[in-house]
Scaffold this motif. Structure first.
Motif, PDB file in Angstrom:
ATOM      1  N   ARG A 153       0.854  -1.185   0.000  1.00  0.00           N
ATOM      2  CA  ARG A 153       0.000   0.000   0.000  1.00  0.00           C
ATOM      3  C   ARG A 153       0.895   1.241   0.000  1.00  0.00           C
ATOM      4  NH1 ARG A 153      -4.582  -1.275   4.658  1.00  0.00           N
ATOM      5  NH2 ARG A 153      -5.556  -3.072   3.624  1.00  0.00           N
ATOM      6  N   ILE A 154       0.722   2.080  -0.995  1.00  0.00           N
ATOM      7  CA  ILE A 154       1.461   3.339  -1.051  1.00  0.00           C
ATOM      8  C   ILE A 154       0.437   4.447  -1.266  1.00  0.00           C
ATOM      9  CG2 ILE A 154       3.273   4.651  -2.197  1.00  0.00           C
ATOM     10  CD1 ILE A 154       4.529   2.024  -3.017  1.00  0.00           C
ATOM     11  N   ILE A 155       0.337   5.335  -0.294  1.00  0.00           N
ATOM     12  CA  ILE A 155      -0.722   6.344  -0.279  1.00  0.00           C
ATOM     13  C   ILE A 155      -0.123   7.718   0.011  1.00  0.00           C
ATOM     14  CG2 ILE A 155      -2.859   7.063   0.863  1.00  0.00           C
ATOM     15  CD1 ILE A 155      -3.244   4.068   1.615  1.00  0.00           C
ATOM     16  N   ALA A 156      -0.518   8.706  -0.792  1.00  0.00           N
ATOM     17  CA  ALA A 156      -0.117  10.100  -0.577  1.00  0.00           C
ATOM     18  C   ALA A 156       1.393  10.254  -0.494  1.00  0.00           C
ATOM     19  CB  ALA A 156      -0.794  10.665   0.665  1.00  0.00           C
ATOM     20  N   CYS A 157       2.066   9.795  -1.547  1.00  0.00           N
ATOM     21  CA  CYS A 157       3.517   9.956  -1.668  1.00  0.00           C
ATOM     22  C   CYS A 157       3.783  10.680  -2.994  1.00  0.00           C
ATOM     23  CB  CYS A 157       4.224   8.609  -1.633  1.00  0.00           C
ATOM     24  SG  CYS A 157       4.065   7.743  -0.050  1.00  0.00           S
ATOM     25  N   PRO A 158       3.636  12.001  -3.023  1.00  0.00           N
ATOM     26  CA  PRO A 158       3.691  12.747  -4.282  1.00  0.00           C
ATOM     27  C   PRO A 158       5.059  12.761  -4.954  1.00  0.00           C
ATOM     28  CG  PRO A 158       3.580  14.241  -2.418  1.00  0.00           C
ATOM     29  CD  PRO A 158       3.341  12.875  -1.871  1.00  0.00           C
ATOM     30  N   SER A 159       6.135  12.428  -4.235  1.00  0.00           N
ATOM     31  CA  SER A 159       7.474  12.437  -4.834  1.00  0.00           C
ATOM     32  C   SER A 159       7.813  11.134  -5.551  1.00  0.00           C
ATOM     33  CB  SER A 159       8.532  12.716  -3.754  1.00  0.00           C
ATOM     34  OG  SER A 159       8.362  14.002  -3.193  1.00  0.00           O
ATOM     35  N   LEU A 160       6.984  10.121  -5.383  1.00  0.00           N
ATOM     36  CA  LEU A 160       7.247   8.846  -6.055  1.00  0.00           C
ATOM     37  C   LEU A 160       6.946   8.976  -7.541  1.00  0.00           C
ATOM     38  CD1 LEU A 160       7.988   5.829  -5.718  1.00  0.00           C
ATOM     39  CD2 LEU A 160       5.541   5.379  -5.440  1.00  0.00           C
ATOM     40  N   VAL A 161       7.929   8.637  -8.378  1.00  0.00           N
ATOM     41  CA  VAL A 161       7.794   8.802  -9.824  1.00  0.00           C
ATOM     42  C   VAL A 161       7.672   7.467 -10.543  1.00  0.00           C
ATOM     43  CG1 VAL A 161       8.926   9.682 -11.915  1.00  0.00           C
ATOM     44  CG2 VAL A 161       9.017  11.004  -9.797  1.00  0.00           C
ATOM     45  N   CYS A 162       8.392   6.455 -10.077  1.00  0.00           N
ATOM     46  CA  CYS A 162       8.373   5.177 -10.787  1.00  0.00           C
ATOM     47  C   CYS A 162       8.738   4.040  -9.850  1.00  0.00           C
ATOM     48  CB  CYS A 162       9.327   5.215 -11.979  1.00  0.00           C
ATOM     49  SG  CYS A 162      11.058   5.427 -11.514  1.00  0.00           S
ATOM     50  N   PHE A 163       8.462   2.840 -10.302  1.00  0.00           N
ATOM     51  CA  PHE A 163       8.872   1.618  -9.628  1.00  0.00           C
ATOM     52  C   PHE A 163      10.112   1.076 -10.321  1.00  0.00           C
ATOM     53  CE2 PHE A 163       4.601   2.003  -8.138  1.00  0.00           C
ATOM     54  CZ  PHE A 163       4.551   1.311  -6.933  1.00  0.00           C
ATOM     55  N   PRO A 164      10.869   0.200  -9.654  1.00  0.00           N
ATOM     56  CA  PRO A 164      12.016  -0.415 -10.319  1.00  0.00           C
ATOM     57  C   PRO A 164      11.598  -1.141 -11.597  1.00  0.00           C
ATOM     58  CG  PRO A 164      12.093  -0.844  -7.964  1.00  0.00           C
ATOM     59  CD  PRO A 164      10.758  -0.199  -8.238  1.00  0.00           C
ATOM     60  N   GLU A 165      12.493  -1.172 -12.547  1.00  0.00           N
ATOM     61  CA  GLU A 165      12.189  -1.745 -13.857  1.00  0.00           C
ATOM     62  C   GLU A 165      11.786  -3.214 -13.770  1.00  0.00           C
ATOM     63  OE1 GLU A 165      14.402  -2.283 -18.215  1.00  0.00           O
ATOM     64  OE2 GLU A 165      15.337  -1.110 -16.619  1.00  0.00           O
ATOM     65  N   GLU A 166      12.345  -3.938 -12.792  1.00  0.00           N
ATOM     66  CA  GLU A 166      12.034  -5.371 -12.676  1.00  0.00           C
ATOM     67  C   GLU A 166      10.599  -5.620 -12.235  1.00  0.00           C
ATOM     68  OE1 GLU A 166      14.448  -3.842 -11.134  1.00  0.00           O
ATOM     69  OE2 GLU A 166      16.374  -4.665 -11.786  1.00  0.00           O
ATOM     70  N   GLY A 167       9.949  -4.597 -11.677  1.00  0.00           N
ATOM     71  CA  GLY A 167       8.561  -4.745 -11.258  1.00  0.00           C
ATOM     72  C   GLY A 167       8.424  -5.375  -9.884  1.00  0.00           C
ATOM     73  N   LEU A 168       7.275  -5.998  -9.643  1.00  0.00           N
ATOM     74  CA  LEU A 168       6.939  -6.598  -8.359  1.00  0.00           C
ATOM     75  C   LEU A 168       7.085  -8.112  -8.429  1.00  0.00           C
ATOM     76  CD1 LEU A 168       3.687  -4.548  -7.631  1.00  0.00           C
ATOM     77  CD2 LEU A 168       6.020  -4.039  -6.898  1.00  0.00           C
ATOM     78  N   PRO A 169       7.165  -8.771  -7.274  1.00  0.00           N
ATOM     79  CA  PRO A 169       7.238 -10.236  -7.291  1.00  0.00           C
ATOM     80  C   PRO A 169       5.948 -10.838  -7.815  1.00  0.00           C
ATOM     81  CG  PRO A 169       6.946  -9.425  -5.057  1.00  0.00           C
ATOM     82  CD  PRO A 169       7.209  -8.226  -5.913  1.00  0.00           C
ATOM     83  N   ASN A 170       6.036 -11.853  -8.625  1.00  0.00           N
ATOM     84  CA  ASN A 170       4.843 -12.462  -9.229  1.00  0.00           C
ATOM     85  C   ASN A 170       4.571 -13.841  -8.640  1.00  0.00           C
ATOM     86  OD1 ASN A 170       6.909 -13.901 -10.326  1.00  0.00           O
ATOM     87  ND2 ASN A 170       6.477 -13.378 -12.459  1.00  0.00           N
ATOM     88  N   THR A 171       4.833 -13.967  -7.338  1.00  0.00           N
ATOM     89  CA  THR A 171       4.631 -15.253  -6.668  1.00  0.00           C
ATOM     90  C   THR A 171       3.404 -15.225  -5.755  1.00  0.00           C
ATOM     91  OG1 THR A 171       6.299 -14.505  -5.069  1.00  0.00           O
ATOM     92  CG2 THR A 171       7.022 -16.032  -6.790  1.00  0.00           C
ATOM     93  N   ASN A 172       3.477 -14.470  -4.644  1.00  0.00           N
ATOM     94  CA  ASN A 172       2.410 -14.478  -3.647  1.00  0.00           C
ATOM     95  C   ASN A 172       1.700 -13.144  -3.478  1.00  0.00           C
ATOM     96  OD1 ASN A 172       2.555 -17.228  -2.580  1.00  0.00           O
ATOM     97  ND2 ASN A 172       4.601 -16.649  -1.886  1.00  0.00           N
ATOM     98  N   LEU A 173       2.015 -12.158  -4.293  1.00  0.00           N
ATOM     99  CA  LEU A 173       1.414 -10.831  -4.134  1.00  0.00           C
ATOM    100  C   LEU A 173      -0.090 -10.899  -4.390  1.00  0.00           C
ATOM    101  CD1 LEU A 173       2.231  -7.904  -3.500  1.00  0.00           C
ATOM    102  CD2 LEU A 173       2.315  -7.500  -5.965  1.00  0.00           C
ATOM    103  N   ARG A 174      -0.878 -10.434  -3.400  1.00  0.00           N
ATOM    104  CA  ARG A 174      -2.337 -10.507  -3.505  1.00  0.00           C
ATOM    105  C   ARG A 174      -3.009  -9.139  -3.513  1.00  0.00           C
ATOM    106  NH1 ARG A 174      -0.953 -14.545  -5.039  1.00  0.00           N
ATOM    107  NH2 ARG A 174      -1.393 -16.663  -4.323  1.00  0.00           N
ATOM    108  N   GLU A 175      -2.399  -8.142  -2.892  1.00  0.00           N
ATOM    109  CA  GLU A 175      -3.035  -6.823  -2.805  1.00  0.00           C
ATOM    110  C   GLU A 175      -2.051  -5.727  -3.198  1.00  0.00           C
ATOM    111  OE1 GLU A 175      -4.532  -3.716   0.634  1.00  0.00           O
ATOM    112  OE2 GLU A 175      -4.798  -5.865   0.993  1.00  0.00           O
TER     113      GLU A 175
END
Length: 297
Positions: A153-175
Motif C-alpha cells: 500500500r502506497i498512499i499520498a507519496c507525491p514524490s514517487l515517480v516510478c517503480f524499479p524496472e524489474e517490477g513486483l514479485p509475481n509469486t504471492n502478491l495478492r493486494e
C-alpha cells in the motif's frame, strides 16, 4: 534515551519496544518483566534498547528522532516495524533491513526518502505500507525478489515517480494499493497474481500494463483516472472472477454503460462522484444475478 541501569544488569530479554513521544512515555515489555518508565525527548534509540532479541518496534510521535539506531542495522530478529509521526527521520536503517522483517509500516513521516538501499531474496517481508510521506521518492531495487510479499500500500507519496524496472514479485502478491501519488508515471510489472487492485488519484498514469487486469482478480477499486473508456472496452470483459467493483471520480461521464461489460460473478458494485451522470444503462444489469449490493450515492 537508554534503559535504566537496573534493567541492564538484569540482562533481560527485550521482545517489544513501543515509544510514544506525544505522552513522553516509553513502554518496555520483557520476557520476565513488565515495567513502564518515562522519558522526555530523544533523537536516537540507542543500541542497548533495541537488542538482538527484539521482534516488534513501534515508534510514534517523536519529532526529535533522526534515526532508529546508532548501529549500522536493526536487530536481526525484528519482525514488525511501525513508525508514525516522526518528522525528522529520513531513512530506517544505515544498513540493510533484517531478513526476519515481515511487516513494515510508515505513516506521516514527511522526510523519509527511502526504506533501504536494496531488497534481497532472503528477506521475509509480507507487508509494506507507506502513507503520507511527502519526500518518499523511490522503491528499493530488488523488490521483485521478495517471494513472500503479499500486500503493498502506497498512499499520498507525491514524490514517487516510478517503480524499479524489474517490477513486483509475481509469486504471492495478492493486494496492491496506490493512491494520491500525483507524479507516478506508470504502474509496475508483476501484478498477475493479485486478488485486489486499487488505483486512485494518480493523474500522471496514462497507460496500464495489461497484466494488471487478469482473470484471477476478485476486487477492483479505481477512480480519478482517465480510463473509463478502457475499462468499458477491454478491461472488464476479462475480469471473469470479479466480485466487487468500486469506481468513482469520473467527472465527464454522463451514461453508465459500463454495466453491459460487468461479469456475472459481481456481487458488490459501488459508483460515486459522477457529477454529470444522467442515466444508467439497464441492459448490462439484467445479467448480474449474483449482485447483492449496489450503491450510487
Amino acid at each position: 534515551m537508554s534503559l535504566p541501569e537496573g534493567m541492564k544488569q538484569k540482562n533481560v530479554h527485550l521482545e517489544r519496544l513501543e515509544i510514544d513521544g506525544n505522552h513522553s512515555l516509553s513502554f518496555y515489555v520483557f520476557a520476565d518483566a513488565d515495567e513502564t518508565h518515562t522519558s522526555s525527548s530523544y533523537s536516537v534509540i540507542h543500541e542497548e534498547n533495541i537488542n538482538t532479541f527484539l521482534e516488534r518496534l513501534a515508534v510514534q510521535s517523536c519529532p526529535s528522532l533522526t534515526c532508529l539506531s546508532t548501529r549500522d542495522q536493526l536487530p536481526a530478529t525484528l519482525r514488525y516495524l511501525y513508525i508514525q509521526h516522526c518528522s525528522k527521520i529520513t531513512t530506517l536503517s544505515r544498513g540493510q533491513l533484517p531478513d526476519s522483517l515481515q511487516d513494515l509500516s510508515i505513516y506521516l513521516c514527511p522526510k523519509v526518502e527511502s526504506i533501504t538501499e536494496r531488497f534481497h531474496n532472503s528477506m521475509l517481508l509480507e507487508t509494506i505500507i507507506i502513507s503520507n510521506c511527502a519526500n518518499f521518492e523511490s522503491i528499493p531495487e530488488g523488490i521483485h525478489k521478495l517471494s513472500r510479499l503479499r500486500r503493498i500500500r502506497i498512499i499520498a507519496c507525491p514524490s514517487l515517480v516510478c517503480f524499479p524496472e524489474e517490477g513486483l514479485p509475481n509469486t504471492n502478491l495478492r493486494e496492491f494499493t496506490i493512491s494520491d501519488c500525483e507524479n507516478l508515471k506508470a504502474l509496475p510489472r508483476g501484478m498477475q497474481t493479485l486478488d485486489y487492485l486499487s488505483i486512485w488519484i494518480c493523474p500522471s498514469i496514462k497507460s496500464f500494463p495489461e497484466e494488471c487486469f487478469h482473470t484471477k482478480l476478485t476486487r477492483l477499486s479505481i477512480g480519478n483516472l482517465d480510463m473509463y473508456e478502457q475499462l468499458n472496452q477491454w478491461v472488464l470483459p476479462k475480469l471473469t472472477s470479479l466480485t466487487r467493483l468500486d469506481i468513482g471520480e469520473c467527472p465527464d461521464v454522463e451514461s453508465f454503460e459500463i454495466g453491459m461489460m460487468l461479469p456475472t460473478s459481481l456481487t458488490h458494485l459501488t459508483i460515486y462522484k459522477f457529477p454529470k451522470l444522467k442515466y444508467l444503462s439497464s441492459d448490462g444489469f439484467q445479467n448480474l444475478t449474483s449482485l447483492v449490493y449496489f450503491i450510487n450515492p
